[in-house]
Enzyme design. Structure first.
Site, PDB file in Angstrom:
ATOM      1  N   PHE A  10      28.349 -34.249  27.291  1.00 18.69           N
ATOM      2  CA  PHE A  10      28.622 -32.830  27.502  1.00 18.69           C
ATOM      3  C   PHE A  10      28.780 -32.485  28.979  1.00 18.69           C
ATOM      4  O   PHE A  10      29.796 -31.927  29.397  1.00 18.69           O
ATOM      5  CB  PHE A  10      27.498 -32.015  26.851  1.00 18.69           C
ATOM      6  CG  PHE A  10      27.442 -30.585  27.270  1.00 18.69           C
ATOM      7  CD1 PHE A  10      28.553 -29.752  27.143  1.00 18.69           C
ATOM      8  CD2 PHE A  10      26.272 -30.041  27.790  1.00 18.69           C
ATOM      9  CE1 PHE A  10      28.509 -28.428  27.533  1.00 18.69           C
ATOM     10  CE2 PHE A  10      26.214 -28.724  28.173  1.00 18.69           C
ATOM     11  CZ  PHE A  10      27.329 -27.908  28.051  1.00 18.69           C
TER      12      PHE A  10
ATOM     13  N   TYR B  86      11.044 -38.841  25.969  1.00 17.66           N
ATOM     14  CA  TYR B  86      12.152 -38.467  26.844  1.00 17.66           C
ATOM     15  C   TYR B  86      11.636 -38.121  28.239  1.00 17.66           C
ATOM     16  O   TYR B  86      12.099 -38.671  29.253  1.00 17.66           O
ATOM     17  CB  TYR B  86      12.913 -37.288  26.247  1.00 17.66           C
ATOM     18  CG  TYR B  86      14.036 -36.777  27.106  1.00 17.66           C
ATOM     19  CD1 TYR B  86      15.070 -37.609  27.511  1.00 17.66           C
ATOM     20  CD2 TYR B  86      14.071 -35.438  27.524  1.00 17.66           C
ATOM     21  CE1 TYR B  86      16.109 -37.142  28.304  1.00 17.66           C
ATOM     22  CE2 TYR B  86      15.103 -34.959  28.305  1.00 17.66           C
ATOM     23  CZ  TYR B  86      16.119 -35.814  28.695  1.00 17.66           C
ATOM     24  OH  TYR B  86      17.147 -35.337  29.492  1.00 17.66           O
TER      25      TYR B  86
END
Length: 351
Positions: A19, A139
């Site tokens: 993205f 993450y």
């Protein structure tokens, strides 16, 4: 200027098909920078030639970096569903080590790393760049570990040439071609499947993708603007923060719809989400309605300080309300019929 991106700089962009990578052209093109694209997947929009390779593959990275003098690493394992701890470790931390090895081979001394505010974990007050990170998930933990890899690389130059590791920690990023949380909210409101839950007074730091890319270009096109010896790390979020309710209001306004006056209390909404939780656990599917998503939108406060980047002179070009309106316009023109692109990295290195 040493270790800055200037006209003619050739930058290897790792993770270019994602993205953020799809929005680099305007800001970097204005600087006269040449982008060499590297990703596990070809450009999904068919606009750019992409070297297909894995961020964990030192040989592939070394070959792709030939002729480059700077590296922008956007690649990451980041989805909160369907990725193992081992894959987070190998992609985010092992990938950082591979990038450093390839830069060592070519003598490249200029890096920008796309990290995340997830490194901070949970705090009672919005964290700034001086807050001690305490990540709570794979993450955030592996992004912080990757930062450490790059800091070690930066501090161990052996040929006398100074190295630069610019680290940017964005909050939630949104904009055209993004299919994450804001897209799902727009879709639910547009299809009349959204019910407001709770007071919606929780703040959410977000950033519009154009602003984020322009911020990276602004920081990277000049030497560090921080005092000598200070670690070059920046949070990025567009300010002022909006509450969840304000974001919902902006989406309704951009769609030309009237926002419902009635809001559902949080407790019954969480109870109604439990069957979806059960189905998700049994089937392994990432469902649009879960207790976690209800809490995230209606209760969880995820605000971050981002004063440092404004103190060094950066001014974003798009306000948050305008960014939301632009994303809604994209959704109406093409996003509602687009197929979401989800790139889950394989457990093993792809060659």
């Amino acid at each position: 200027m040493p270790n800055t991106i200037e006209p003619g700089t050739r930058v290897l962009v790792i993770g270019s098909s994602g993205f953020v990578g799809s929005h680099l052209d305007a800001a970097f093109g204005d600087l006269g920078v040449e982008l060499v694209r590297f990703d596990l997947h070809p450009d999904p929009h068919g606009q750019h030639e992409t070297i297909v390779g894995d961020v964990r593959d030192v040989e592939a990275l070394t070959e792709a970096m030939a002729g480059c003098t700077a590296v922008l690493n956007l690649a990451a394992a980041h989805h909160d569903f369907g990725i193992s701890t081992e894959t987070f470790e190998s992609v985010n931390v092992g990938g950082a080590r591979a990038v450093c090895a390839a830069m060592e081979h070519h003598g490249i001394t200029n890096l920008c790393f796309y990290s995340s505010v997830a490194v901070y974990g949970e705090h009672s007050e919005p964290p700034d760049e001086t807050t001690v990170p305490t990540p709570v998930n794979d993450y955030g933990r592996t992004k912080l570990a990757a930062e450490a890899v790059y800091r070690e690389w930066e501090s161990t130059a052996t040929d006398g040439a100074p190295r630069r590791a610019l680290i940017v920690r964005p909050a939630v990023v949104f904009g055209p071609r993004n299919f994450a949380n804001l897209y799902k909210l727009i879709r639910q409101i547009h299809t009349r499947r959204f019910l407001p839950v709770g007071p919606g007074s929780n703040r959410k730091s977000m950033c519009y993708v154009t602003n984020l890319v322009e911020a990276i270009a602004y920081l990277w096109s000049a030497p560090s603007r921080l005092p000598s010896g200070e670690v070059e790390v920046y949070n990025y979020a567009d300010k002022p923060d909006q509450t969840s309710r304000e974001t919902v209001t902006e989406v309704y306004r951009a769609l030309g719809r009237r926002e419902p006056a009635v809001r559902i209390p949080l407790a019954p909404a969480l109870l109604a989400a439990k069957p979806f939780d059960m189905v998700g656990r049994v089937t392994g599917r990432d469902l649009p309605v879960t207790s976690a998503r209800v809490r995230k939108l209606s209760e969880s406060e995820t605000a971050f300080e981002a004063a440092r980047i404004r103190e060094v002179g950066f001014v974003p070009s798009v306000t948050l309300p305008e960014g939301i309106a632009r994303m809604v316009r994209w959704y109406l023109s093409e996003g509602s019929s687009a197929t979401p692109v989800v790139h889950i990295p394989p457990a093993e290195v792809s060659r």
